[in-house]
Write a protein that holds these residues in place. Structure first.
Motif, PDB file in Angstrom:
ATOM      1  N   ARG A  26       0.829  -1.204   0.000  1.00  0.00           N
ATOM      2  CA  ARG A  26       0.000   0.000   0.000  1.00  0.00           C
ATOM      3  C   ARG A  26       0.867   1.259   0.000  1.00  0.00           C
ATOM      4  NH1 ARG A  26      -4.788   0.012   4.159  1.00  0.00           N
ATOM      5  NH2 ARG A  26      -5.200   1.864   2.888  1.00  0.00           N
ATOM      6  N   ILE A  27       1.979   1.220   0.753  1.00  0.00           N
ATOM      7  CA  ILE A  27       2.883   2.368   0.745  1.00  0.00           C
ATOM      8  C   ILE A  27       3.498   2.539  -0.636  1.00  0.00           C
ATOM      9  CG2 ILE A  27       5.005   3.304   1.736  1.00  0.00           C
ATOM     10  CD1 ILE A  27       4.352   1.806   4.311  1.00  0.00           C
ATOM     11  N   GLN A  28       3.830   1.412  -1.282  1.00  0.00           N
ATOM     12  CA  GLN A  28       4.397   1.466  -2.630  1.00  0.00           C
ATOM     13  C   GLN A  28       3.427   2.121  -3.610  1.00  0.00           C
ATOM     14  OE1 GLN A  28       4.815  -2.322  -4.566  1.00  0.00           O
ATOM     15  NE2 GLN A  28       6.486  -1.631  -5.863  1.00  0.00           N
ATOM     16  N   SER A  29       2.128   1.785  -3.498  1.00  0.00           N
ATOM     17  CA  SER A  29       1.136   2.355  -4.415  1.00  0.00           C
ATOM     18  C   SER A  29       0.946   3.861  -4.196  1.00  0.00           C
ATOM     19  CB  SER A  29      -0.206   1.633  -4.238  1.00  0.00           C
ATOM     20  OG  SER A  29      -0.732   1.857  -2.938  1.00  0.00           O
ATOM     21  N   ILE A  30       1.237   4.323  -2.966  1.00  0.00           N
ATOM     22  CA  ILE A  30       1.058   5.742  -2.672  1.00  0.00           C
ATOM     23  C   ILE A  30       2.321   6.538  -2.980  1.00  0.00           C
ATOM     24  CG2 ILE A  30       0.580   7.414  -0.825  1.00  0.00           C
ATOM     25  CD1 ILE A  30      -1.051   5.223   0.560  1.00  0.00           C
ATOM     26  N   GLU A  31       3.463   6.013  -2.572  1.00  0.00           N
ATOM     27  CA  GLU A  31       4.723   6.752  -2.675  1.00  0.00           C
ATOM     28  C   GLU A  31       5.582   6.345  -3.868  1.00  0.00           C
ATOM     29  OE1 GLU A  31       5.728   9.249  -0.723  1.00  0.00           O
ATOM     30  OE2 GLU A  31       3.872   9.181   0.452  1.00  0.00           O
ATOM     31  N   SER A  32       5.197   5.281  -4.576  1.00  0.00           N
ATOM     32  CA  SER A  32       5.964   4.791  -5.739  1.00  0.00           C
ATOM     33  C   SER A  32       7.406   4.432  -5.353  1.00  0.00           C
ATOM     34  CB  SER A  32       5.964   5.824  -6.865  1.00  0.00           C
ATOM     35  OG  SER A  32       4.650   6.094  -7.301  1.00  0.00           O
ATOM     36  N   ILE A  33       7.536   3.784  -4.191  1.00  0.00           N
ATOM     37  CA  ILE A  33       8.849   3.320  -3.735  1.00  0.00           C
ATOM     38  C   ILE A  33       8.872   1.798  -3.833  1.00  0.00           C
ATOM     39  CG2 ILE A  33      10.489   3.267  -1.818  1.00  0.00           C
ATOM     40  CD1 ILE A  33       9.081   5.759  -0.726  1.00  0.00           C
TER      41      ILE A  33
ATOM     42  N   ILE B 240       5.057   4.410  12.882  1.00  0.00           N
ATOM     43  CA  ILE B 240       6.030   3.526  12.243  1.00  0.00           C
ATOM     44  C   ILE B 240       7.026   4.371  11.469  1.00  0.00           C
ATOM     45  CG2 ILE B 240       6.338   1.691  10.539  1.00  0.00           C
ATOM     46  CD1 ILE B 240       3.622   0.657  11.229  1.00  0.00           C
ATOM     47  N   GLU B 241       8.305   4.095  11.676  1.00  0.00           N
ATOM     48  CA  GLU B 241       9.357   4.781  10.927  1.00  0.00           C
ATOM     49  C   GLU B 241       9.531   4.088   9.575  1.00  0.00           C
ATOM     50  OE1 GLU B 241      10.899   7.484  11.971  1.00  0.00           O
ATOM     51  OE2 GLU B 241       9.877   7.506  13.924  1.00  0.00           O
ATOM     52  N   VAL B 242       9.472   4.895   8.514  1.00  0.00           N
ATOM     53  CA  VAL B 242       9.624   4.360   7.157  1.00  0.00           C
ATOM     54  C   VAL B 242      10.917   4.913   6.574  1.00  0.00           C
ATOM     55  CG1 VAL B 242       8.612   4.137   4.861  1.00  0.00           C
ATOM     56  CG2 VAL B 242       7.122   4.262   6.882  1.00  0.00           C
ATOM     57  N   SER B 243      11.877   4.035   6.333  1.00  0.00           N
ATOM     58  CA  SER B 243      13.136   4.445   5.715  1.00  0.00           C
ATOM     59  C   SER B 243      13.302   3.734   4.382  1.00  0.00           C
ATOM     60  CB  SER B 243      14.319   4.137   6.642  1.00  0.00           C
ATOM     61  OG  SER B 243      14.337   2.762   6.999  1.00  0.00           O
ATOM     62  N   ILE B 244      14.233   4.239   3.585  1.00  0.00           N
ATOM     63  CA  ILE B 244      14.417   3.721   2.227  1.00  0.00           C
ATOM     64  C   ILE B 244      15.858   3.262   2.072  1.00  0.00           C
ATOM     65  CG2 ILE B 244      14.242   4.233  -0.236  1.00  0.00           C
ATOM     66  CD1 ILE B 244      12.298   6.488   0.516  1.00  0.00           C
ATOM     67  N   ARG B 245      16.022   2.014   1.685  1.00  0.00           N
ATOM     68  CA  ARG B 245      17.366   1.498   1.435  1.00  0.00           C
ATOM     69  C   ARG B 245      17.955   2.149   0.182  1.00  0.00           C
ATOM     70  NH1 ARG B 245      14.954  -3.659   2.785  1.00  0.00           N
ATOM     71  NH2 ARG B 245      15.788  -4.448   4.760  1.00  0.00           N
ATOM     72  N   PRO B 246      19.270   2.325   0.121  1.00  0.00           N
ATOM     73  CA  PRO B 246      19.889   2.868  -1.092  1.00  0.00           C
ATOM     74  C   PRO B 246      19.652   1.929  -2.271  1.00  0.00           C
ATOM     75  CG  PRO B 246      21.427   2.917   0.767  1.00  0.00           C
ATOM     76  CD  PRO B 246      20.249   2.098   1.203  1.00  0.00           C
ATOM     77  N   SER B 247      19.624   2.532  -3.459  1.00  0.00           N
ATOM     78  CA  SER B 247      19.460   1.719  -4.665  1.00  0.00           C
ATOM     79  C   SER B 247      20.681   0.835  -4.843  1.00  0.00           C
ATOM     80  CB  SER B 247      19.293   2.615  -5.891  1.00  0.00           C
ATOM     81  OG  SER B 247      18.154   3.428  -5.759  1.00  0.00           O
ATOM     82  N   PRO B 248      20.493  -0.411  -5.266  1.00  0.00           N
ATOM     83  CA  PRO B 248      21.645  -1.289  -5.514  1.00  0.00           C
ATOM     84  C   PRO B 248      22.490  -0.746  -6.641  1.00  0.00           C
ATOM     85  CG  PRO B 248      19.614  -2.271  -6.359  1.00  0.00           C
ATOM     86  CD  PRO B 248      19.208  -1.060  -5.573  1.00  0.00           C
ATOM     87  N   PRO B 249      23.806  -0.904  -6.608  1.00  0.00           N
ATOM     88  CA  PRO B 249      24.680  -0.382  -7.667  1.00  0.00           C
ATOM     89  C   PRO B 249      24.358  -1.014  -9.002  1.00  0.00           C
ATOM     90  CG  PRO B 249      25.880  -1.917  -6.252  1.00  0.00           C
ATOM     91  CD  PRO B 249      24.558  -1.660  -5.600  1.00  0.00           C
ATOM     92  N   THR B 250      24.399  -0.190 -10.047  1.00  0.00           N
ATOM     93  CA  THR B 250      24.140  -0.685 -11.394  1.00  0.00           C
ATOM     94  C   THR B 250      25.421  -1.224 -11.998  1.00  0.00           C
ATOM     95  OG1 THR B 250      24.552   1.495 -12.331  1.00  0.00           O
ATOM     96  CG2 THR B 250      22.292   0.999 -11.689  1.00  0.00           C
ATOM     97  N   ALA B 251      25.266  -1.877 -13.142  1.00  0.00           N
ATOM     98  CA  ALA B 251      26.432  -2.453 -13.818  1.00  0.00           C
ATOM     99  C   ALA B 251      27.418  -1.381 -14.236  1.00  0.00           C
ATOM    100  CB  ALA B 251      25.980  -3.268 -15.029  1.00  0.00           C
ATOM    101  N   SER B 252      26.879  -0.200 -14.687  1.00  0.00           N
ATOM    102  CA  SER B 252      27.756   0.866 -15.144  1.00  0.00           C
ATOM    103  C   SER B 252      28.542   1.465 -13.997  1.00  0.00           C
ATOM    104  CB  SER B 252      26.935   1.957 -15.846  1.00  0.00           C
ATOM    105  OG  SER B 252      25.948   2.465 -14.954  1.00  0.00           O
TER     106      SER B 252
END
Length: 222
Positions: free
Chosen positions: A112-119, A150-162
């Motif tokens: 539900r958080i993903q549908s609202i915040e697009s995370i 509830i504390e909502v934090s965001i993990r860093p994006s995984p490194p890309t191939a480039s």
């Protein structure tokens, strides 16, 4: 009901007699009760045991057919308990209010958080009282109540191939070297060259170092 006659065998059971009555008179077996000499005849008894002889008169009692009715079993469903949670997002100082069902999982809450915040869900981290909430646990199992924060934090994006490639060849076994021939001044790039006896690592050769090539040999000495 008018009297009727049926032919039975000497070793027929009472149940088989009832089957014949059902066949020829249309009376269901379940509604038949046979009485002879003021005794109710049991289904497993046979003609010989019941002492039924030629021209014996057996009384048949037909029970009333039960009334047909549509019975629907209704079960009281457990009440659905909904609570309001306060989600403290990293990018906002004002908590976001969200109503949830206590029987939902933390994974569903993330959806539900993903549908609202697009995370993306795999980057969402939900914590309550300093403890990270597991996706498979139900909300009511986590001790959450009405207006829990509830504390909502965001993990860093995984490194890309480039980005991995731009970070150099860390962890790679390849070294890029510049070889300076003795007979010239032009540097020749060399890759994947290893000494027969010792490795570049053993000789402390690092990334980008220059080595020289010369004609001759090296002898041991002090």
């Amino acid at each position: 009901m008018r009297p009727f006659t049926i032919e039975v065998g000497f070793f027929d059971t009472v149940l088989e007699i009832k089957e014949k009555v059902q066949k020829y008179q249309g009376i269901p077996i379940s509604r038949q009760t046979l009485i002879f000499n003021n005794k109710v005849l049991q289904d497993e008894q046979d003609v010989a045991i019941c002492e039924l002889l030629q021209d014996s008169r057996v009384q048949i009692i037909i029970s009333q057919e039960p009334e047909k009715s549509n019975l629907v079993k209704l079960e009281e469903a457990p009440p659905i308990k909904r609570i309001e949670l306060l989600l403290q997002m990293e990018h906002s100082s004002v908590p976001m209010s969200l109503e949830v069902d206590v029987s939902d999982t933390i994974g569903k809450l993330k959806e539900r958080i993903q549908s609202i915040e697009s995370i993306p869900m795999n980057r969402l981290v939900l914590s309550f009282l300093g403890n990270e909430l597991n996706n498979h646990r139900f909300i009511h199992e986590c001790g959450l109540h009405h207006q829990s924060q509830i504390e909502v934090s965001i993990r860093p994006s995984p490194p890309t191939a480039s980005s991995t490639a731009s970070g150099g060849n860390a962890g790679s076994k390849k070294l890029k070297l510049l070889v300076l021939p003795k007979c010239g001044t032009k540097k020749i790039p060399v890759e994947n060259v290893m000494d027969d006896d010792r490795s570049f690592r053993w000789h402390h050769v690092n990334q980008g170092d220059t080595i020289e090539i010369f004609n001759g040999s090296v002898t041991g000495g002090s």
